[in-house]
Write a protein that holds these residues in place. Structure first.
Motif, PDB file in Angstrom:
ATOM      1  N   LEU A 140       9.768  53.628  41.495  1.00  0.00           N
ATOM      2  CA  LEU A 140       9.192  53.224  42.766  1.00  0.00           C
ATOM      3  C   LEU A 140       7.728  52.873  42.535  1.00  0.00           C
ATOM      4  O   LEU A 140       7.045  53.505  41.734  1.00  0.00           O
ATOM      5  N   TYR A 141       7.247  51.875  43.250  1.00  0.00           N
ATOM      6  CA  TYR A 141       5.869  51.454  43.030  1.00  0.00           C
ATOM      7  C   TYR A 141       5.303  50.833  44.303  1.00  0.00           C
ATOM      8  O   TYR A 141       6.031  50.613  45.285  1.00  0.00           O
ATOM      9  N   GLU A 142       3.998  50.574  44.274  1.00  0.00           N
ATOM     10  CA  GLU A 142       3.274  50.043  45.432  1.00  0.00           C
ATOM     11  C   GLU A 142       3.586  50.846  46.695  1.00  0.00           C
ATOM     12  O   GLU A 142       3.846  50.293  47.771  1.00  0.00           O
ATOM     13  N   THR A 143       3.565  52.169  46.558  1.00  0.00           N
ATOM     14  CA  THR A 143       3.840  53.050  47.685  1.00  0.00           C
ATOM     15  C   THR A 143       2.692  53.010  48.692  1.00  0.00           C
ATOM     16  O   THR A 143       1.530  53.116  48.329  1.00  0.00           O
ATOM     17  N   LEU A 155       5.225  61.076  44.028  1.00  0.00           N
ATOM     18  CA  LEU A 155       5.700  61.847  45.171  1.00  0.00           C
ATOM     19  C   LEU A 155       6.857  61.125  45.852  1.00  0.00           C
ATOM     20  O   LEU A 155       7.853  61.749  46.230  1.00  0.00           O
ATOM     21  N   ALA A 156       6.743  59.803  46.000  1.00  0.00           N
ATOM     22  CA  ALA A 156       7.831  59.030  46.601  1.00  0.00           C
ATOM     23  C   ALA A 156       9.106  59.180  45.778  1.00  0.00           C
ATOM     24  O   ALA A 156      10.207  59.295  46.332  1.00  0.00           O
ATOM     25  N   SER A 157       8.978  59.198  44.451  1.00  0.00           N
ATOM     26  CA  SER A 157      10.141  59.373  43.581  1.00  0.00           C
ATOM     27  C   SER A 157      10.772  60.746  43.792  1.00  0.00           C
ATOM     28  O   SER A 157      11.999  60.894  43.761  1.00  0.00           O
ATOM     29  N   ILE A 158       9.935  61.757  43.992  1.00  0.00           N
ATOM     30  CA  ILE A 158      10.446  63.113  44.244  1.00  0.00           C
ATOM     31  C   ILE A 158      11.242  63.142  45.547  1.00  0.00           C
ATOM     32  O   ILE A 158      12.321  63.751  45.629  1.00  0.00           O
ATOM     33  N   LEU A 159      10.728  62.482  46.576  1.00  0.00           N
ATOM     34  CA  LEU A 159      11.443  62.426  47.852  1.00  0.00           C
ATOM     35  C   LEU A 159      12.783  61.707  47.695  1.00  0.00           C
ATOM     36  O   LEU A 159      13.797  62.122  48.257  1.00  0.00           O
ATOM     37  N   LEU A 160      12.792  60.624  46.912  1.00  0.00           N
ATOM     38  CA  LEU A 160      14.030  59.893  46.651  1.00  0.00           C
ATOM     39  C   LEU A 160      15.059  60.791  45.980  1.00  0.00           C
ATOM     40  O   LEU A 160      16.229  60.844  46.385  1.00  0.00           O
ATOM     41  N   ILE A 161      14.637  61.520  44.962  1.00  0.00           N
ATOM     42  CA  ILE A 161      15.554  62.404  44.234  1.00  0.00           C
ATOM     43  C   ILE A 161      16.086  63.495  45.151  1.00  0.00           C
ATOM     44  O   ILE A 161      17.280  63.824  45.120  1.00  0.00           O
ATOM     45  N   GLU A 162      15.206  64.066  45.975  1.00  0.00           N
ATOM     46  CA  GLU A 162      15.636  65.126  46.890  1.00  0.00           C
ATOM     47  C   GLU A 162      16.701  64.609  47.857  1.00  0.00           C
ATOM     48  O   GLU A 162      17.718  65.268  48.106  1.00  0.00           O
ATOM     49  N   CYS A 163      16.497  63.405  48.391  1.00  0.00           N
ATOM     50  CA  CYS A 163      17.494  62.819  49.303  1.00  0.00           C
ATOM     51  C   CYS A 163      18.810  62.544  48.589  1.00  0.00           C
ATOM     52  O   CYS A 163      19.894  62.833  49.110  1.00  0.00           O
TER      53      CYS A 163
END
Length: 312
Positions: A13-16, A173-181
Motif C-alpha cells: 500500500l502506498y500514497e496513504t 499502519l495502513a498495511s497493518i489494518l489491511l492484514i487485520e481485516c
C-alpha cells in the motif's frame, strides 16, 4: 512464515492519506474514490456506512474496510433517506484537521478516514474475493478490532507533526489494518463458502499456496505440489481446483505473470532477470507467456509504464 503472510509479501500500500472528520448534525454524505482502499475508524459516536446497497452500523471502536467500491454513503439513522451531499471537494481542499462537516450542528461522530493506493495487478485476485465491506457481518462489541484505539491515537499524533519517515510509518499502519481485516475475514469463512480464500486456512492447500508464493521460480509440478500438501496427485489437483477455482499450475502461472508485471513496472531488473525470478527457463518462453495474458511483450509493457508512477 504462514500462508497469508507469504501471499501478502508483495502486496504494498502506498500514497496513504488520512483525515479526521467531525460529522455533525443528521445529514447524509457521499464519498467517491477510485482505485483506492478505504478504511473508517470510528473514534466516537455512531453512524451508518452504505456500499452497493449494503449498510453497516458503526460505533466507537469499530473499523470497516471498503476494498473495491468507488462510491459509498455515510449517514445517521434519521437521515437514511436524505439525498447525500458529496464531501470529496471538502477533503481535496482541506488544509487542517479535523475537518468539520455541517459545522454548527451537534456532533454525531468523529471518524478517521484512511485511503491508500495499491498494486492493482498483484492485489486483484485478493480484492476480487472480498465483499463490499469488511467485516461482512454485523459488528458486535466482542468482535471489535482492538487495534483501532492504538491506530487512531497514532494517526492523531502523526497528523500534528512532520517527522522524517512519516510517509513510511503511515503506509505501514495502513498495511497493518489491511492484514487485520483480511485475517478476521478469512478466520470467519464458513466451510461451505465458494471463496478461494478458504484455501489459506485449508491444512493441505495452504502448504502448496505457501511454496508457490515463496518460491515461484521453482520448477513446480502437480506431483511436487501434491507431495508438499501431503496428498495424492489426483486428490490434490481435484481439491485445489474445487476450492481455488483453477488448476494448481494455472494459478501458479497467473501469479508468476502478475509478479513479473510488477517487476516490469518497477523498472529495477532486466527482462532476463525478471524471467529468472518468476521461473521461466528462457526469455522467449517468458515473453510468449506474458504476451498471451497481457497482449504485449514484456519490453512493450515496460515501455508503456515508464511514464507512469512507480508502484511502491
Amino acid at each position: 512464515m504462514d500462508t497469508l503472510s507469504t501471499l501478502l509479501e508483495n502486496v504494498h500500500l502506498y500514497e496513504t492519506k488520512y483525515y479526521q472528520l467531525k460529522i455533525c448534525g443528521q445529514g447524509a454524505y457521499s464519498l467517491t474514490k477510485k482505485d483506492v482502499i478505504v478504511f473508517y475508524l470510528v473514534q466516537s459516536g455512531e453512524l451508518f456506512i452504505e456500499v452497493e446497497g449494503i449498510s453497516r452500523q458503526l460505533a466507537s471502536g469499530d473499523m470497516i474496510m471498503v476494498p473495491h467500491s468507488y462510491h459509498h454513503i455515510c449517514y445517521k439513522l434519521d437521515a437514511a433517506n436524505d439525498s447525500p451531499i458529496p464531501i470529496d471537494p471538502l477533503l481535496n481542499s482541506a488544509t487542517e484537521s479535523p475537518i468539520v462537516i455541517n459545522a454548527g450542528q451537534p456532533e454525531a461522530a468523529t471518524v478517521i478516514l484512511i485511503e491508500c493506493k495499491y498494486d492493482k495487478e498483484l492485489t486483484r485476485p485478493l480484492l476480487a474475493a472480498l465483499p463490499s465491506i469488511l467485516p461482512d457481518y454485523e459488528l458486535q462489541s466482542q468482535s471489535r478490532f482492538r487495534i483501532i484505539e492504538a491506530g487512531g491515537q497514532f494517526l492523531t499524533l502523526e497528523s500534528g507533526k512532520h517527522r522524517v519517515g512519516k510517509t513510511a510509518m503511515v503506509n505501514h499502519l495502513a498495511s497493518i489494518l489491511l492484514i487485520e481485516c483480511l485475517r478476521t475475514h478469512i478466520e470467519r469463512l464458513p466451510a461451505a463458502t465458494e471463496s478461494w480464500l478458504l484455501a489459506i486456512k485449508d491444512p493441505y492447500l495452504a502448504k502448496a499456496l505457501l511454496v508457490m508464493h515463496d518460491a515461484p521460480h521453482e520448477n513446480w509440478t502437480i506431483n511436487k505440489l501434491a507431495e508438499v500438501a501431503g496428498m495424492s496427485r489426483s486428490s490434490f489437483a481435484e481439491r485445489f481446483k474445487e476450492v481455488v477455482g483453477v488448476p494448481p499450475l494455472t494459478y501458479l502461472i497467473d501469479y508468476r505473470l502478475r509478479l513479473a508485471a510488477r517487476y516490469l513496472r518497477l523498472q529495477q531488473n532486466s527482462i532476463s532477470r525478471i524471467s529468472e525470478i518468476v521461473g521461466y527457463a528462457s526469455d522467449s518462453t517468458f515473453s510468449q507467456a506474458f504476451k498471451r495474458v497481457y497482449g504485449i511483450s514484456p519490453r512493450a509493457y515496460r515501455k508503456e509504464h515508464q511514464q507512469m508512477d512507480k508502484v511502491h
